[in-house]
Write an enzyme that holds these catalytic residues in place. Structure first.
Site, mmCIF file in Angstrom:
data_model
loop_
_atom_site.group_PDB
_atom_site.id
_atom_site.type_symbol
_atom_site.label_atom_id
_atom_site.label_comp_id
_atom_site.label_asym_id
_atom_site.label_seq_id
_atom_site.Cartn_x
_atom_site.Cartn_y
_atom_site.Cartn_z
ATOM 1 N N LYS A 1 0.932 -1.177 0.124
ATOM 2 C CA LYS A 1 -0.172 0.179 0.063
ATOM 3 C C LYS A 1 0.982 1.237 0.126
ATOM 4 C CE LYS A 1 -3.775 1.972 2.771
ATOM 5 N NZ LYS A 1 -4.843 1.374 3.972
ATOM 6 N N SER B 1 -9.620 1.458 3.207
ATOM 7 C CA SER B 1 -8.818 2.190 2.106
ATOM 8 C C SER B 1 -7.729 1.277 1.337
ATOM 9 C CB SER B 1 -8.051 3.516 3.092
ATOM 10 O OG SER B 1 -7.488 2.800 4.029
ATOM 11 N N SER C 1 -9.587 -1.044 7.259
ATOM 12 C CA SER C 1 -9.244 -0.915 5.941
ATOM 13 C C SER C 1 -8.674 -2.034 5.225
ATOM 14 C CB SER C 1 -8.315 0.356 5.891
ATOM 15 O OG SER C 1 -9.003 1.473 5.876
HETATM 16 N N1 GLN Z 1 -13.364 3.181 6.931
HETATM 17 C C1 GLN Z 1 -12.525 3.931 7.930
HETATM 18 C C2 GLN Z 1 -12.436 5.290 7.761
HETATM 19 O O1 GLN Z 1 -12.893 5.794 7.095
HETATM 20 C C3 GLN Z 1 -11.405 3.205 8.368
HETATM 21 C C4 GLN Z 1 -10.078 3.653 7.483
HETATM 22 C C5 GLN Z 1 -8.826 2.524 7.787
HETATM 23 O O2 GLN Z 1 -8.942 1.727 8.426
HETATM 24 N N2 GLN Z 1 -7.876 3.344 7.498
HETATM 25 O O3 GLN Z 1 -11.555 5.938 8.428
#
Ligand code: GLN
Length: 486
Positions: free
Chosen positions: A75, A150, A174
């Site tokens: 990532k 993400s 994420s």
């Molecule tokens: N969906 C969550 C957010 O909007 C988690 C994001 C993550 O785990 N980096 O922050």
């Protein structure tokens, strides 16, 4: 069928038997990545990767190093020396780290080969795979749908079989949410076991480094390589590390199912597959109990999460000001430079979260907003710690729905959203080990199961996940194997 469609373990066997060369694997991975149709990649590392592969062709494959010559993707919020790393944000356009994140360093030492960096929601904030500066990531199972974020690009490259594993980060869900929508194994360890040195911080009390694989064995193998104390990470656990692979499985467990989480899921196919699994687990002798957690506690997860993570994100990203870091924009004063850099460099979602975070941290509001959210987090963790005093694990469907259409809205505040869509964050609150594994399909779209335990019970999670994998029989799933099986 190609070697890249196999698991790490199977590829390793093939390398040992000299059925395939490292350079064959890497060439094929590059070829597939070049033909990417899902917007999965930020920077590529093709020339370097091929060079490294040709060198490894000359070496003996070590029997006990499963990662030798295995191509992978990371990532783009993980620092990679000499490779542009933007975190999916314009503000870091052109930023080339002078060091490797510890996980990248470990993989390099083990001679895994980095093929590319993957797209993500900007600076890992968001869950759609739509907010990064490269635009929307499409789900390999259906290009009119999202894979979720993400860690969207990392999920794609494993689901589309460019590589057998990819690194991600998980602050709320994420890794584990896109794993569900992409039919993958997605793992987040106990807080403090895998180093976060070199990960762009989003919310340091919640951030974890983890990964996607296509089997539980592969996830366990990676854990054994990455589960190391790191003096560069001030949250790295001092505990002795124990190996988890080979997995035992077949141990009788006490499992809790939170009734209110299941009740907030409306999809009959997901519920049916979940029930089927529970029946099978009982047949094997596991004890499965439905237990209640107050709905208001579960509904507080999202508000607490968004306040804490936005507050920490505001503070953690304050260094991106165009002076210390960042793609500097012109201005005649320090303030103007900072204003222009941040104004042009950040996308909408980030700006909204910084506003929320600043509000929560303001002296006048801190007690009522930020500190209150932290207290709510503690209450939730206490409830789940107590539950885990009684039970070895708790499980639930990892997502209440299959992959949404690109423009399908998701932020209506009903129970499905507030509870079932956000309960993966419980594991971030408590620093619990948590894994998503494939559970079933609906209309050719995958959905997953979430397995969680208390801190440092990573081995139990893997062992039990292996049992579930044997029952569910969705192993080494990718769009390639899925289409072949149909
Ligand atoms: N969906 C969550 C957010 O909007 C988690 C994001 C993550 O785990 N980096 O922050």
């Amino acid at each position: 069928m190609n070697y890249l469609d196999l698991t790490i373990l199977e590829i390793h066997e093939a390398l040992l038997k000299k059925e395939v060369k490292v350079s064959d694997l890497v060439k094929e991975a590059i070829e597939r990545a070049k033909n990417d149709e899902f917007n999965s990649l930020e920077a590529t590392n093709f020339a370097e990767a091929l060079n490294e592969a040709l060198k490894l062709d000359q070496e003996e494959v070590p029997v006990d190093n499963y990662l030798f010559g295995i191509p992978y993707v990371a990532k783009d919020n993980l620092s990679t020396r000499g490779i542009e790393t933007t975190g999916g944000s314009d503000i870091l356009k052109g930023y080339i780290p002078s060091f490797d994140a510890t996980v990248i360093k470990i993989l390099k030492e083990n001679k895994a080969i980095l093929i590319a960096k993957s797209t993500l929601d900007e600076l890992a904030m968001g869950g759609s795979g739509k907010s990064g500066h490269k635009g929307v990531q499409l789900n390999p199972y259906d290009k009119t749908r999202l894979i979720g974020g993400s860690s969207s690009g990392s999920a794609n490259v494993v689901a589309a079989s460019y590589v057998p594993f990819a690194l991600g980060s998980d602050t709320g869900d994420s890794i584990r949410k896109p794993a569900s929508l992409g039919g993958l194994v997605g793992y987040k360890p106990t807080y403090g076991l895998i180093s976060r040195f070199g990960l762009f911080p989003f919310s340091v009390s919640l951030d974890h480094v983890g990964y996607f694989t296509r089997s539980i064995d592969d996830a366990a193998i990676l854990f054994d390589h990455l589960n190391k104390y790191d003096e560069k990470d001030y949250t790295s656990s001092l505990k002795e590390r124990e190996k988890v692979f080979p997995l035992k499985g077949k141990e009788i467990k006490k499992i809790a199912v939170i009734k209110e989480i299941v009740d907030s899921i409306k999809d009959p196919t997901i519920l049916k597959e979940f029930d089927k699994l529970i029946e099978e687990l009982k047949k094997e002798g596991h004890k499965v109990d439905f237990v209640s957690v107050d709905q208001s506690v579960l509904k507080a997860i999202y508000p607490a999460y968004i306040i804490i993570s936005s507050a920490e994100a505001t503070s953690n990203n304050a260094n991106l000001d165009g002076v210390k870091f960042g793609n500097r924009k012109d201005g005649s004063t320090y303030q103007e430079i900072m204003f222009n850099t941040r104004n042009e460099g950040f996308g909408e979602l980030i700006k909204r979260r910084f506003i929320l975070g600043s509000y929560a941290l303001m002296k006048e509001n801190q007690e009522d907003v930020y500190l209150k959210a932290k207290r709510v987090r503690n209450v939730i963790v206490e409830i789940f710690n107590k539950l885990l005093d009684e039970y070895d694990l708790f499980i639930h469907p990892a997502s209440p729905k299959v992959a949404p259409k690109i423009n399908e809205g998701s932020d209506n505040l009903d129970n499905t959203y507030l509870i079932a869509d956000n309960c993966l964050a419980i594991a971030n609150f408590g620093g619990y080990p948590s894994i998503t594994i494939p559970l079933g399909f609906k209309d050719n779209l995958p959905f997953g199961l979430s397995i969680n335990s208390r801190q440092f019970k990573d081995k139990e999670v893997f062992d039990f996940a292996k049992d579930c994998e044997n029952i569910i029989q969705l192993k080494n799933l990718s769009v390639v194997t899925f289409k072949e099986a149909k």
